[in-house]
Design a protein around this motif. Structure first.
Motif: not given
Lengths: 638, 483
Positions: A269, A272-274, A276-277, A521-523
């Protein structure tokens, strides 16, 4: 000029040996000192890699034409004569340790270049070295000697020109042992045991994530100067998240190691991801592991040829299906229990089912199956979801079939595992518009069965994880957060669900897909540093991305400001007060002091990313080292 | 449990084995960079089938026809006299098709009883006729038969067509005759087959309409029942979404200028720097725009704008619209569950994009009592009526709608969108000279319809009507007519 005595410690004589004293004059150049020294030791060997290190000044005397006077060396100088290349233990992104000789005298940037040349990784500018995070080792673990892959015997000269032999750099083709090292570098590692993941350090906050970035070595200074000793442990990692010109054909090791780094970033981690991801990442890891066991070393084959081959193959299969035995046109029929959603109360009813092309038809009984079906359902474009519990012998296939009025929900209940695997495979192919005659039908069945096997073993004992490919513990594929949230057998159907979209990918495509989703991923690509902005009294976090800087307010927990590099006019570092000042277009000025990392590290990150953006296709062959140092060196470059 | 009960009729044996040889040739041809033309194969197939003449129904698809040709340079060689004959008939068939299309609109009304407007060329008949559907085509065929009798053919032309249509069906190359409405409510009719992309069809339409080929033009599907529309993406195969329309659908196909189509490339800062208020992003120089495009589309991964904000969600089957905080990611739209943070691990997945398309709506304030008229929805393309499987969302204002709709397109189509844009730019810059471009841009599948025409045989034939839709002849600059 008067002669005086200079004592030099010759490392090769052993740590107990007294320093060798030679008589020198101040106008003697360093090269002359070395010649005298070598004569005095009376050892015949190749001394070409050796150089003098000045202990007090922490400096190498690499300019052999310079005189002692010019260097300012007097009789009190403590000099050490030692090789410039020394073995270090190198932790790789895949968690394995490699022992190899690294250059201790050149700037780390060049040391990394040398290492990457040896490992056959292109674009070394994207990687760097960092001091490892100390692992809290229990006494028990200490006894377990870790496996170390040895590359110290590789002659330094042989790797200067990489030419491929048997698909790998020539120096790896020398012996079986070396080939094993190359395999370790170029083939992905099996999923780690859940305990291994759980044991690793996981950053819990953005501040935690910032700490790792204080460990990067200074690219413009040498290892020796940064206090690194022989046999010390260092990590090799991708530092700049701007991966240039990734080509599976040439980048086997690079791609594999990048995947490993990305995989661990997901599992721990770090990014970060969701949920679903995470499931998709899990499915990809499972698939990559599976394919790498069956098709190793095929990364370099040409994709176009593969396409053609597979087209021919599927054609053959089709032809076989049609000409040799007509029976294969309907690949399966059988009793399947059927329940449309609208009739939930009625439960399941038994029908005779036929699968043809992309449609299923059902009949009252086998005898009536020659006539008109009760209904025919075309599965093309439908959603197929499993609802399986092996221990409870529940084998449900849930179909969501699009229709003008909405989605029709249909459940098929299979009697046993085998029937389920076949029907599930059929439904999956059909939903993609492929018929059962498609060449992938059998492999689809196989992968469904191995997933079912996974559920079986997991429900038994979870300790014997990763014993074989068939019994991967699903906890090996996701971060510990989901170990707590789900049992392995609860994870299986979720990963299986994501798996259907990736099951047909080749190894290279699967690796690339993993990296793509990671990069989306956004981050992604953010390296954090805790800073204190000028005029502010609290710590904040600066995120350094390939194209921008972001400011994260720890109180708000969110990005409060973004600055893009292309708006940057100049940046300055005040080394005395350890502060950075950046000026952007439109009279925007920011200044901050660095808390968790030296400001040289932050400076190097920003300059490094600007350097990365200057790379272009025409110039990609030669690395503009000078420019890198100019952008990242700070006062060292002067 | 696994029994096999299917037997292909024995009479079909020779035919099937024949298609195999064709299929192999096709693949081998590709390997050798010299491609056998699919249409030649097809006509050859027709010939073979005529010889066999019976039991067509069992020919369960020939593998060769599934192959998409990559080049159309193949000139149809007549190795065998039968083939040329068949070829000729094929042309006539095409001509007839064209004829039917221009003459038989009235006939079509009878089959599509839901369209009214008895006279005048301003009517809007259903935009799509499924060619392989007997219900639609039979009445048409019968009107032609009187004329076809003039032919010195052993069979009547109508029968030929009937057979040929069946063959088409068998060959599994689905063709549709589509009617495309213009913004001035005129229309154009053309035939598309399933291999043609929307981009190909747009090319044809540029040729036919002589409108300036700009990147903004789109083919839009409009569903009056749901009051929604969607512009097809250039890389989509047009036949596929059209096939999802129900038979008596009121859906229409429009050829429209849609300035938003490639806005993410012409004004990338609107999407990638959406947090900055308009004042900050309005005057971005082209260099900075290019950099943004390079950063977000140039790498191996398409970066999706990290859009987030409050949207109104129409809850399943209910009339109320509830505000929720939504976030866009490459993997789907997520929302922040009650009492949770915006952190990735807390997000709940609202919808993923692999199975749904995005549509914009009109007048939803009235239709669904939406808070504003700036709504969009996500649904499987097959769904044509109101259904709980449709996700309705409503934005606060027009700008927010524009952001979401186009960002979702980026998430769904990714690199394809960028390729489409680049192709559209190229097209817009080359199509300045209509004639050369027209010759160059002829799509593969189109050659079979077009190439025969220069030949004298077709023109000498009386049955060829004079007012063909321009689609089937190299069109003179002003020779096209509206239906």
């Amino acid at each position: 000029m008067a002669a005086w005595d200079l004592s030099v410690t010759v490392e090769d004589l052993g740590s107990d040996a007294p320093p060798v004293t030679i008589s020198v004059a101040s106008d003697l150049h360093v090269g002359g000192v070395i010649v005298k020294l070598v004569e005095k030791t009376q050892i015949k060997r190749d001394w070409s890699d050796h150089a003098l290190w000045w202990e007090q000044k922490q400096q190498w005397l690499l300019r052999t034409a310079w005189t002692l006077e010019k260097y300012g060396i007097h009789a009190d100088a403590r000099l050490v004569f030692m090789p410039q290349h020394k073995p270090i233990k190198l932790g790789l992104p895949n968690g394995k340790t490699l022992q190899l000789k690294a250059c201790f005298s050149n700037p780390v940037f060049q040391t990394v270049m040398g290492i990457c040349r040896m490992l056959n990784i292109r674009h070394p500018e994207e990687l760097s070295l960092l001091r490892p995070v100390e692992e809290k080792k229990k006494k028990k673990d200490k006894d377990l000697a870790e496996e170390i892959y040895d590359l110290t015997e590789v002659p330094l000269s042989s790797v200067s020109r990489p030419c491929l032999y048997n698909g790998m750099p020539a120096h790896f083709a020398d012996s079986e042992q070396m080939e094993d090292v190359y395999k370790m570098l170029s083939i992905t590692q099996p999923p780690p045991a859940p305990e291994v993941i759980a044991k690793q350090y996981r950053p819990a906050s953005v501040v935690d994530k910032a700490h790792i970035n204080g460990r990067w070595l200074d690219s413009s200074r040498c290892l020796k100067k940064q206090g690194i000793q022989e046999n010390d442990r260092l990590w090799l990692r991708f530092k700049y998240y701007a991966f240039y010109d990734m080509d599976p054909k040439y980048d086997v090791v690079r791609l594999t190691q990048l995947y490993e780094q990305a995989r661990w970033a997901i599992l721990l981690e770090d990014v970060d991801c969701t949920e679903e991801e995470m499931m998709l990442f899990g499915a990809l890891q499972y698939h990559i592991n599976k394919v790498s066991l069956t098709e190793p070393q095929t990364l370099s084959s040409s994709a176009a040829l593969d396409d053609l081959e597979s087209a021919l193959m599927s054609l053959e299969v089709k032809m076989e299906g049609e000409s040799s035995s007509a029976s294969e046109m309907i690949l399966s029929s059988g009793i399947v229990h059927f329940r449309p959603k609208r009739l939930t109360l009625k439960g399941y009813k038994q029908y005779w089912f036929k699968f043809q092309d992309t449609s299923i038809s059902y009949f009252k009984s086998k005898e009536e199956s020659i006539g008109e079906p009760i209904q025919q359902i075309n599965l093309k474009g439908c959603e197929v979801a499993p609802d399986v519990n092996v221990t409870a012998q529940k084998f449900l296939i849930r179909l969501l079939i699009p229709a003008p009025e909405g989605m029709n929900e249909v459940y098929l209940r299979c009697e046993n595992e085998q029937q389920y695997a076949q029907w599930m495979a059929g439904c999956r192919l059909a939903s993609k518009g492929k018929s059962l005659a498609d060449s992938s039908f059998q492999s689809e069945i196989q992968s469904i069965r191995s997933f079912l096997a996974m559920q079986k073993t997991n429900s038994g004992s979870s300790n014997n994880a990763a014993a074989s490919d068939e019994s991967i513990n699903t906890h090996s594929l996701v971060s510990p957060r989901y170990h707590k949230k789900y049992k392995p057998k609860q994870l299986t159907p979720r990963i299986l669900d994501a798996y259907q979209n990736v099951a047909q990918l080749s190894l290279t495509d699967a690796l690339m897909r993993f990296l793509q989703i990671w990069q989306a991923l956004p981050d992604f690509g953010l390296s954090y540093v805790v800073v204190r902005f000028k005029g502010s009294r609290k710590d904040e976090v600066l995120g350094i991305a390939p194209n921008r800087l972001i400011r994260i307010d720890l109180g708000v927990g969110d990005v409060v400001k973004t600055w893009r590099y292309n708006n940057m006019k100049q940046w300055n570092v005040n080394w005395d007060i350890k502060q950075m000042a950046i000026e952007f277009e439109g009279n925007v000025n920011i200044a901050f002091g660095c808390v968790t990392a030296d400001c040289k590290i932050v400076h190097e990150f920003i300059g490094g990313y600007i350097f990365m953006s200057t790379r272009s296709r025409e110039k990609s062959d030669t690395l503009n080292e000078e420019l890198f140092h100019k952008l990242t060196g700070g006062h060292e470059a002067l | 449990m696994w029994t096999c009960g299917y037997v292909i009729k024995v009479t079909c044996g020779p035919f099937i084995s024949h298609t195999h040889s064709v299929a192999i040739r096709c693949v081998k041809g590709r390997r050798g960079k010299k491609m056998d033309d699919i249409d030649a194969m097809f006509s050859h197939l027709l010939g073979e089938m005529d010889h066999l003449s019976q039991s067509l129904a069992q020919a369960a698809g020939s593998p060769g026809v599934d192959e998409t040709p990559q080049e159309s340079s193949f000139s149809i060689g007549f190795n065998n006299p039968n083939e040329s004959l068949d070829e000729l008939e094929d042309h006539e068939l095409d001509a007839l098709m064209a004829d039917l299309e221009s003459k038989a609109t009235e006939q079509e009304f009878s089959t599509h009883n839901d369209t009214s407007s008895p006279a005048g060329n301003q009517t809007s008949p259903p935009a799509i006729y499924q060619e392989c559907e007997p219900v639609v085509t039979f009445p048409v065929v019968s009107t032609q038969s009187s004329r076809a009798v003039k032919m010195n053919e052993p069979q009547t032309k109508a029968d030929k067509i009937k057979v040929a249509l069946e063959k088409l069906k068998e060959a599994k190359v689905k063709k549709l005759i589509i009617k495309v409405l213009m913004s001035d409510s005129s229309s154009k009719t053309l035939m598309v087959d399933e291999r043609q992309t929307v981009g190909d069809v747009l090319d044809k339409l540029f040729e036919k309409t002589h409108c300036e080929s700009s990147i903004d033009w789109s083919l839009c599907e409009i569903n009056p029942e749901l009051q929604i529309e969607r512009a097809f993406e250039d890389h989509e195969c047009l036949v596929e979404p059209l096939s999802a329309w129900s038979r008596h659908s009121d859906n229409k196909l429009y050829f429209l200028s849609t300035p938003q189509k490639y806005m993410m490339f012409t004004e990338p800062q609107i999407f990638y720097m959406w947090k900055k208020k308009k004042s900050g992003t309005g005057d971005m120089n082209s260099q900075a725009k290019e950099l943004l495009i390079k950063e977000n589309f140039g790498g191996s991964t398409t970066i999706v704008p990290n859009l987030e904000g409050m949207l109104y969600l129409k809850e399943d089957g209910k009339k109320v619209w509830k505000p929720r905080y939504f976030m866009l990611r490459a993997s789907g739209i997520y929302y922040v569950p009650k009492g949770k943070t915006k952190s990735s691990t807390d997000l709940a997945c609202f919808v993923r994009f692999d199975k749904v398309s995005i549509y914009t709506s009109s007048s939803y304030r009235q239709k669904y009592r939406a808070p504003t008229d700036f709504c969009f929805l996500l649904k499987h393309p097959c769904i044509q009526k109101e259904s709980p499987y449709i996700k309705f969302l409503c934005c606060e204002d027009k700008h927010t709608l524009l952001l979401w709709v186009n960002s979702i397109r980026i998430a769904k189509y990714g690199a394809d969108l960028y390729k489409n844009y680049q192709a559209a730019l190229k097209r817009a810059s080359t199509v300045q000279t209509p004639y050369s471009a027209a010759n160059k841009d002829k799509s593969n599948s189109h050659t079979s319809l077009e190439s025969p025409y220069p030949g004298p045989s077709a023109h000498s034939n009386e049955s060829v009507p004079t007012e063909l839709p321009p689609d089937f002849i190299p069109s003179p600059p002003s020779g096209h007519e509206c239906l």
